[in-house]
Design a protein around this motif. Sequence first.
Motif, short mmCIF file in Angstrom:
data_model
loop_
_atom_site.label_atom_id
_atom_site.label_comp_id
_atom_site.label_asym_id
_atom_site.label_seq_id
_atom_site.Cartn_x
_atom_site.Cartn_y
_atom_site.Cartn_z
N ALA A 124 12.48 5.63 -0.10
CA ALA A 124 11.48 4.59 -0.36
C ALA A 124 12.07 3.67 -1.42
N SER A 125 12.41 2.46 -1.04
CA SER A 125 13.01 1.51 -1.97
C SER A 125 11.94 0.83 -2.80
N GLN A 152 1.97 -2.42 -6.17
CA GLN A 152 1.34 -1.67 -7.26
C GLN A 152 0.78 -2.63 -8.32
N ALA A 153 -0.01 -2.06 -9.21
CA ALA A 153 -0.64 -2.88 -10.25
C ALA A 153 0.37 -3.47 -11.22
N ASP A 154 1.53 -2.81 -11.38
CA ASP A 154 2.55 -3.33 -12.28
C ASP A 154 3.48 -4.32 -11.59
N LEU A 155 3.05 -4.86 -10.46
CA LEU A 155 3.78 -5.85 -9.67
C LEU A 155 5.05 -5.28 -9.03
N SER A 156 5.14 -3.96 -8.93
CA SER A 156 6.23 -3.34 -8.18
C SER A 156 5.83 -3.24 -6.71
N VAL A 157 6.83 -3.35 -5.83
CA VAL A 157 6.62 -3.32 -4.38
C VAL A 157 7.39 -2.12 -3.84
N VAL A 158 6.69 -1.15 -3.26
CA VAL A 158 7.30 0.07 -2.72
C VAL A 158 7.35 -0.05 -1.20
N VAL A 159 8.56 0.10 -0.63
CA VAL A 159 8.74 0.07 0.83
C VAL A 159 8.89 1.52 1.28
#
Length: 821
Positions: free
Chosen positions: A561-562, A530-537
Amino acid sequence: MTTSLADHLRSLPDESLAALLQLRPDLVVPVPADVSALAIRAQSRVSVARALDGLDQFTLQVLDAARLTRDADSGATSTEAILAMATGGARPPAPALVRGAVNRLRALFLLYGPEHDLRVVGGVDEVSPYPAGLGRPAAELDVRTAALCADPAKLRRTLLAAPPSARAILDRLAAGPPVGSVPPGALQAPAVGAEDTVPPDATNGGAPTGSPIRWLVDNRLLVPISASRGSGTVELPREVGLLLRRDTGPLGPVTTTPPPVSAPPREAKAVDSAGAGQTMEVVRHTEALLEALAAEPAPVLRSGGVGVRDLRRLARVLGLDDPTTALLFEVAYAAGLLGELELTGTATTRYGGDQQVLPTGGYEVWRAMSLAQRWEQLARGWLTMTRQVGLVGQRDDRDRPISVLSAEAERAGAPAARRSVLAVLAELEPATAPTPDEVLALLEWRSPRRARGREVAHREVLSEAAQLGVTGLGALTSYGRLLLADVTDSDERGGDPLGLLSEAESGDPSTAVRALDALLPAPVDHFLVQADLSVVVPGPPDPALAGELDVIAEHESAGGASVHRVTTASVRRALDAGYTADDLHGLFRRRSRTPIPQGLTYLVDDVARKHGGLRVGSAGAYVRSDDEALLTEVLADRRLEPLAFRRLAPTVLSTPYQVNRMLVALRDAGYAPVPEDASGSAVLARPKSRRAPGRTPVATRALDPLATPKLAMPRLLGVVEQVRRGDKAARAARRAPAVVRGTPGGPAPVTGHAEALAVLQQAVRDRALVWVGYVDAHGATASRLVRPVSMGAGYLRAEDERTEMLHTFALHRITAAVLED
């Protein structure tokens, strides 16, 4: 009785004896020497108790009918007499059901003989002294009580005259068992001239009736069998109990079928979905627990186990309560994922012990498995571990708290309790969710002797099964049913102590794993940045992706979804582990299904540009850099004044402190130093994983530690043939002429096995010397002069006065016994 059963066994064909050994496999270990030894073992208290434990309530009631209808002189009964008593109650069962129960008892040889002359094996009366919950006949208890019972009219009048409080005691004892403890003073009459201090009886209109127990004893309706200072034990005579049961019959309410379950079946898909979701949570929490222990091992208490403080610390890390954390801890230990590591040298933990609990080498293998395989290893460990987790947190006999992994929580019957509870759920229609009370009622009917007194443990099994995902919405899941069948089959084979089956199953997943794999979401090998540097699995990550995420991102939340987040610290950690900036850019492009945000690219490049600009070594410690201005900035930084830097060269600073302290201080000040070795090469900072020695999971053991593996019919026929040969040899030895006694080696015994046991029993009572002839472990015959001390549980314990040693002889190996002249 022993000779009669032995003769009956000799008259049976080999197939019938093999069927007996198949139904009662404990009779084979070890193989009996002859038919007489087999008959003695079949009547022993331990073997009879094991056979009775597997019988349902209705079959036990039919056995009680056989015991109650025995002739007083011959001790025999008949099928017709059993039918007459079993069908004489208020709701009589069908005669065919009674005959079926009789046939089951005859197959187990708890009853033997023809239908018109049935006999009960002697061990039944020892194991269960009160048939159908009725006491002994009055003639065996008290002469005056027997005289009262001999007059039925007088007995009824006395019973009708009993006060309500006394009648309540009679009704309670009539339901069984017929004995009860008496409080102090209940049997003691008041002193002459003293008033009875018993308060008024509310159940008798407020009029005082004195002690109801004393009234019953005085009127011969109860018989004291032991008394001391006004307290003791009383017993209800059989005749009184039968009179109180005149409405329900001598056996009480007879139930031929298990109690019904009122709950309607749920939707099977919903049950499996709920259970599968819980399995994901269990695996995730277990992995988090193991990672927490890898980072900070839990010290072992000097008395054993893990302390309450460490358990609560781990519970806070996992976000769970203490009981759930204790369950995961015990299950992971049983699955071989946790173990103890001995501390080297004189190091000790803060509790004074010399061990720590941390993950074993098997944890790395477990992490590489699929989600279903990881859950199966945990579930098998739970099914087979001899630990009752519900005891953790309670107090033991010495009023000390029971801790995780402590010996006080060890219970040998825990695996059998789990198997019995899950077997009840498995026998119901699929997706049926009974209430806990209904499950307890079903257990009470299926195996009353095993279920009695274990209600708390059975409720704990239901709770733990729900927490581990074995059940869903209160019903047994489809994969849980397959797992139970698989583990039960392994238990009947005798377990897998060498781990051979586990190795075979690693290449070919079990049916339970395949069923659970179909329910779980497929592992994903990608994520969404994501744009906020979060990573969704968007699903459970496969092992390779999970390992990469542990290095490059910080874990924030879990679930279907982690969510992870890339930070400056996580990028620096990845660079310390050996990644380069190009490696990280390639990883994000390869794994991400969304465009890489520009901010993430800048973050990686900025951290990588600073990373390694400083080189740290040990001199005390030193810092070197090709950038002289950067070293000047470090030297002038007031935040680093405690390190006492000194410039050794334009590109080198030194400090008297150790490298690790200097690294932490530089990083806290915003720099990005990299350690190097003596050759100037960068040292990778991947953390070393400490591991305990490998342990064998308890799932490779038998589910019931007391269970005997079932043998195939051909092997049982071979055992029967061996017993027949031993019986022929024993009979031939008995027909051989006697050998004169008095030799130094002792006499050659000429008495039979039954006569030898009678001689030994007399020798125990008289403390007399006796020559014992026996067969040793190598099959050789020998004799020894000993003084018997005790005899029971299948063994003779005797003292050799010459050597002053205590010897133990297995009764089935004793060939004869002769008293010393």
